[in-house]
Design a protein around this motif. Structure first.
Motif, PDB file in Angstrom:
ATOM      1  N   ALA A 120       0.822  -1.214   0.000  1.00  0.00           N
ATOM      2  CA  ALA A 120       0.000   0.000   0.000  1.00  0.00           C
ATOM      3  C   ALA A 120       0.854   1.260   0.000  1.00  0.00           C
ATOM      4  N   SER A 121       2.059   1.173   0.559  1.00  0.00           N
ATOM      5  CA  SER A 121       2.932   2.346   0.645  1.00  0.00           C
ATOM      6  C   SER A 121       3.729   2.591  -0.632  1.00  0.00           C
ATOM      7  N   LEU A 122       4.158   1.526  -1.313  1.00  0.00           N
ATOM      8  CA  LEU A 122       5.118   1.687  -2.413  1.00  0.00           C
ATOM      9  C   LEU A 122       4.582   1.370  -3.800  1.00  0.00           C
ATOM     10  N   MET A 123       3.504   0.584  -3.887  1.00  0.00           N
ATOM     11  CA  MET A 123       2.981   0.263  -5.227  1.00  0.00           C
ATOM     12  C   MET A 123       2.371   1.494  -5.882  1.00  0.00           C
ATOM     13  N   PRO A 124       2.647   1.714  -7.160  1.00  0.00           N
ATOM     14  CA  PRO A 124       1.975   2.810  -7.873  1.00  0.00           C
ATOM     15  C   PRO A 124       0.460   2.621  -7.805  1.00  0.00           C
ATOM     16  N   HIS A 125      -0.263   3.696  -7.530  1.00  0.00           N
ATOM     17  CA  HIS A 125      -1.709   3.564  -7.384  1.00  0.00           C
ATOM     18  C   HIS A 125      -2.379   3.462  -8.754  1.00  0.00           C
ATOM     19  N   PRO A 126      -3.340   2.540  -8.902  1.00  0.00           N
ATOM     20  CA  PRO A 126      -3.946   2.319 -10.234  1.00  0.00           C
ATOM     21  C   PRO A 126      -4.740   3.508 -10.752  1.00  0.00           C
ATOM     22  N   PHE A 127      -5.110   4.447  -9.882  1.00  0.00           N
ATOM     23  CA  PHE A 127      -5.932   5.571 -10.346  1.00  0.00           C
ATOM     24  C   PHE A 127      -5.150   6.878 -10.427  1.00  0.00           C
ATOM     25  N   ASN A 128      -3.822   6.770 -10.524  1.00  0.00           N
ATOM     26  CA  ASN A 128      -3.024   7.975 -10.694  1.00  0.00           C
ATOM     27  C   ASN A 128      -3.145   8.496 -12.133  1.00  0.00           C
TER      28      ASN A 128
END
Length: 948
Positions: free
Chosen positions: A695-703
């Motif tokens: 949750a801290s490091l993965m690129p967010h899918p809705f960026n």
């Protein structure tokens, strides 16, 4: 407890682990074995006739469930009514114990399946740290970013004691013994060894049968403290340090470093345990300064006992001779300081150094109140001033071994003990303080009045309160006078805060560092606690070293409070005095969000959505203020109070809300479920780390360009939430007679009587649902198998939302896209799916029969059934799955396997409650009937596992 032929062929160890066979066959075998042994014990202890009664009830309940057989239902009624008091207790005990035994078998099977995956060299499983690291690597996250995460992260499970905790330590110890024996059966055994193992299992189950499940006296806060310590001895003290070592190896494997860039200890203590037990006094008059001191004393004694035992064991292991291997000058200095003068150890510097460390540890324990030391130390030495000194001595041993070809000797025990010193210190777990804002207001009203500063602080406007509090915070003098007689409440609150000051001096700053304010509704609620800290020496100001010892943490619980959370924090952080203190905290501020009251207030869907929105708005406010946000999630056991898989819940958090910092509560029977087995306990801890890492490091899918899609999803959720809110409120708060229905059709009154917690079930002496604590509210619905707080309102919301647009097909497609692409919505539906799988309308209908007013009963139960059908249809429409838990067959089978043993408990509970209430009307009490009810509550809680 089913009948079984003694000539049945037994599976061999290789059969039980064969990858090509039914992977759940060993679980079924274990359950059959434990059921048969329990049946044998039942025959031995109570006779064949009682065993036959139990079997007949079980088989009839199965027919009633599987075939909706009205004749079976009538027969079940007759069977239960015919039972006398003693028979009823015995039957309830039989089914309750089977719930416990089934849990043991299931936990062991989880461990077995994990081991099978590891032996087969399978790819890392979702939820593991290895899986998270591999996923991050593929997403382009660097090893440096991962290592930075572990340097700065804080992941803290916080154990709380609540009225649904039903596990006695004696039962826990017996069950651990049974689990150990069951695990042995997976090893190769001779026929004699297997027969001996079976006999031992029979003996342990006999002991379980003859051990009292329930407490006859009300549980005290001290009892709760001691119960929680069991889980540290079983799981946390050993498994947490071991988990750190595993993770360090996994990071090194996934992200190799050049030898020149390797550092010897890159990980901070990123997982730290927390506790509310002994410090949470919100609504609990039994928590005071003494319970806080007791909690820390017992915690410290427990962790120092652990250190002493480990150092003693190291002394036996590290027999290294100075004639055969060299030592560092620092290690030699430790050995020379040892009080041990034995001629037999003159050439054994490590042993002599460890004797010196042991002596200092023993002195440390005595300085912190330990009355006895298991193994008396040799001579005397000064106690350690801090855990850092102890850790430094251990590091000297490690460095010396590594420098002299003995690095391998440090790995089995010494390295883990060194890590434990970092994690647990001398306090073991951080004790949080919690109190309600209205108590702080009353205390300050009295202090202001007695100091002749303000005659009625409570009557001031919010603006006036803030102005007065800020003015007082800048003044060097105190409001308190030792020459004035204050109320008991004021004296108690001030003594508690003074105790916190003393505890921090004795056990270290990590012993107590958080002060949580329940029912935070205004800025003044937070300033009040700062002023109370100033009054008790926890806040020092008026000089260049302004400092506050306890972080003041607001708890936003109700839906109106959640909607104001961001505004209150923005206003609070804009105050120069507060911002200065936050900067002293490393520009970090924690906010706690309560999942329980928001659900009881507005229902499952609205509660989850308001929490999501509150988090999103808090991120925006904190980013503008340049302050790092740490969220503390007050999750309960049941889905209606924020329960469900922690891994999914963390990954479903809004963007920017985790960032390596998260705390979350572990409550009630969930603690036993997660941490009473060491292997499962370690996996649950690792799961928290994996989820926080992702949750801290993965690129967010809705960026970026996908942000518009997230906004569309959020707009739909807002509309659904509004509809669900009105549907839920209409039933619970606006339907005449609903309160009467709830108190009649659930065991809420009987739960309130049960001696399973030190906290009252209701905040006030009333039957108002508003005053009822959210825990017994959710627990009661779980017991009667409706679990209503986990789903009610969703079906009506979906139905109305779809009907509001002529293009229904488009709206269905939107819901399906939300389920497929948005983790928040997918987790919401997954949890609801799980709750519905445990819901049983046929069983619930038996509880509704306890409502005397037939018209009220039929009216409300009919509405509940109709909404249940709407929710099921909505889930099928969105997910495309007609069967519940279609995507989680393991859990589906687990729940299905339990029904044959849970259903009879429900039917027995109804019968017992009817008898109990009839006696109460006549002014009589039958303790055996009450005990039967409480036993059924225990068995159902154990079987359902997340109902509290």
């Amino acid at each position: 407890m089913a009948k079984q032929s003694n000539t049945r062929p037994r599976a061999t160890s290789s059969d039980r682990n064969a990858p090509d066979r039914d992977k759940d066959a060993p679980l079924k075998e274990d359950i059959r074995l434990l059921g048969r042994l329990l049946g044998d014990v039942l025959r031995d202890q109570e006779g064949d006739a009682v065993f036959e009664v139990v079997e007949t009830i079980r088989q009839t309940a199965v027919r009633f469930r599987r075939e909706s057989d009205d004749q079976a239902g009538a027969q079940l009624n007759r069977l239960l009514k015919k039972l006398d008091r003693e028979q009823t207790i015995t039957v309830v005990r039989a089914f309750s114990y089977f719930s416990h035994l089934a849990n043991i078998a299931e936990d062991h099977h989880h461990n077995r399946r994990r081991r099978a995956h590891l032996l087969a060299g399978s790819t890392p499983q979702e939820g593991s740290v290895a899986f998270a690291l591999e996923k991050l690597d593929k997403a382009g996250v660097t090893g440096a970013q991962v290592r930075d995460f572990f340097k700065d992260a804080l992941i803290s499970p916080v154990l709380t004691a609540h009225p649904t905790e039903v596990q006695r330590k004696s039962i826990l110890d017996s069950e651990n013994d049974i689990a150990r024996l069951l695990a042995q059966r997976d090893l190769p055994m001779t026929p004699k060894e297997r027969a001996d193992n079976t006999e031992l299992l029979h003996t342990r189950i006999t002991m379980l049968w003859q051990t009292r499940l329930l407490r006859y006296s009300k549980l005290s806060v001290k009892d709760e403290v001691n119960n929680a310590l069991s889980y540290y001895r079983i799981t946390f003290l050993n498994e947490l340090p071991g988990m750190y070592e595993d993770i360090a190896e996994e990071v090194a494997e996934q992200f190799p470093q050049r030898a020149s860039s390797k550092s010897k200890n890159t990980f901070s203590p990123f997982v730290q345990m927390g506790s509310w037990i002994g410090g949470d006094r919100d609504g609990n008059p039994n928590v005071n300064a003494d319970t806080m001191r007791y909690a820390l004393s017992r915690q410290s004694t427990t962790v120092l006992d652990f250190y002493l035992a480990e150092v003693h064991a190291l002394g036996a292991e590290l027999s290294v001779s100075g004639f055969l291997a060299g030592v560092s000058p620092e290690l030699q200095a430790l050995a020379d300081a040892s009080p041990d003068q034995s001629a037999h150890r003159t050439d054994e510097p490590y042993r002599r150094a460890l004797i010196f460390i042991y002596t200092r540890l023993a002195a440390t324990a005595r300085a912190r109140g330990a009355a006895t030391i298991a193994r008396r130390e040799i001579g005397s030495a000064a106690p350690y001033a801090s855990p850092a000194e102890f850790a430094q001595d251990l590091q000297i041993l490690i460095d010396s071994l590594k420098s002299h070809h003995g690095g391998a000797l440090a790995r089995p025990r010494l390295a883990k003990l060194r890590r434990a010193a970092d994690i647990f210190g001398f306090h073991m777990a951080t004790l949080d303080m919690r109190q309600s804002s209205d108590v702080h207001e009353r205390v300050l009203t009295e202090l202001f009045r007695c100091a002749q500063v303000e005659t009625n602080y409570a009557a001031l406007t919010e603006e006036q309160k803030v102005a007065l509090l800020l003015s007082e915070l800048d003044k060097p003098r105190l409001l308190f006078s030792p020459y004035i007689d204050y109320s008991d409440e004021t004296n108690s609150e001030l003594s508690i805060m003074r105790a916190a000051h003393d505890i921090r001096k004795m056990y270290g700053s990590r012993a107590i560092r958080n002060y949580i304010i329940s029912h935070t509704e205004t800025v003044s609620d937070m300033l009040e606690v700062l002023l109370l800290q100033r009054e008790t020496g926890l806040l020092r100001n008026g000089s260049s070293d302004d400092d506050v010892e306890l972080m003041v943490i607001p708890l936003f619980e109700t839906i109106p409070d959640l909607r104001q959370a961001a505004v209150i924090m923005e206003q609070t952080m804009a105050i120069p005095q507060v911002r200065k203190l936050i900067s002293k905290q490393g520009d970090l501020q924690e906010v706690m969000l309560g999942y329980s009251d928001s659900n009881k207030d507005g229902g499952f869907l609205t509660s989850n959505w308001e929490l999501y929105k509150a988090e999103t708005h808090l991120v925006e406010v904190f980013n503008r203020a340049g302050v790092k946000l740490r969220l503390f999630h007050g999750r309960g056991g049941t889905v209606g109070r924020g329960g469900g898989p922690s891994y999914d819940a963390i990954l479903a958090q809004p963007p920017g809300t985790v960032n390596g910092q998260i705390r979350l509560t572990e409550q009630g029977e969930i603690i036993a479920s997660k941490f009473s087995n060491p292997e499962i306990g370690r996996r649950n801890l690792a799961l928290l780390v994996a989820a926080t890492l992702e949750a801290s490091l993965m690129p967010h899918p809705f960026n970026g360009r996908h942000a518009k899609k997230l906004a569309e999803f959020e707009n739909v959720m807002s509309e659904l939430s509004e509809l669900a809110y009105h549907a839920y409120r209409d039933l619970v708060y606006e339907t005449p007679g609903f309160t009467d229905y709830f108190f009649s059709a659930t065991p809420i009154a009987e739960i309130a009587e049960l001696n399973i917690g030190s906290r009252p079930a209701s905040r006030k002496a009333s039957r108002r649902i508003e005053d009822l604590r959210a825990i017994p509210w959710g627990f009661s619905w779980g017991q009667c198998r409706l679990l209503l707080p986990g789903w009610y309102g969703f079906g009506e919301a979906i139905e109305q939302w779809l009907a509001a647009d002529n293009n229904k097909r488009h709206r269905v497609a939107m819901l399906r896209a939300m389920f497929k692409e948005w983790p928040f919505f997918a987790t919401l539906l997954s949890n609801m799916d799980m709750v519905l799988s445990k819901t049983d309308l046929a069983v619930a209908s038996r509880y509704s029969e306890m409502v005397q007013d037939r018209r009220l009963r039929n009216s409300i139960f009919k509405r509940i059934v109709a909404e249940h059908e709407r929710v099921s249809d909505a889930l099928t429409l969105i997910t495309g799955r007609k069967e519940r838990l279609a995507n989680n067959p393991l859990l589906a089978r687990s729940i299905k396997n339990r029904f044959a043993y849970l259903d009879p408990l429900n039917h027995l509970q109804v019968e017992l409650i009817k008898r109990h209430r009839l006696l109460m009307k006549e002014g009589k009490v039958d303790d055996r009937v009450r005990r039967g009810i409480h036993l059924s509550i225990n068995g159902l809680a154990a079987g359902l596992r997340n109902t509290g």
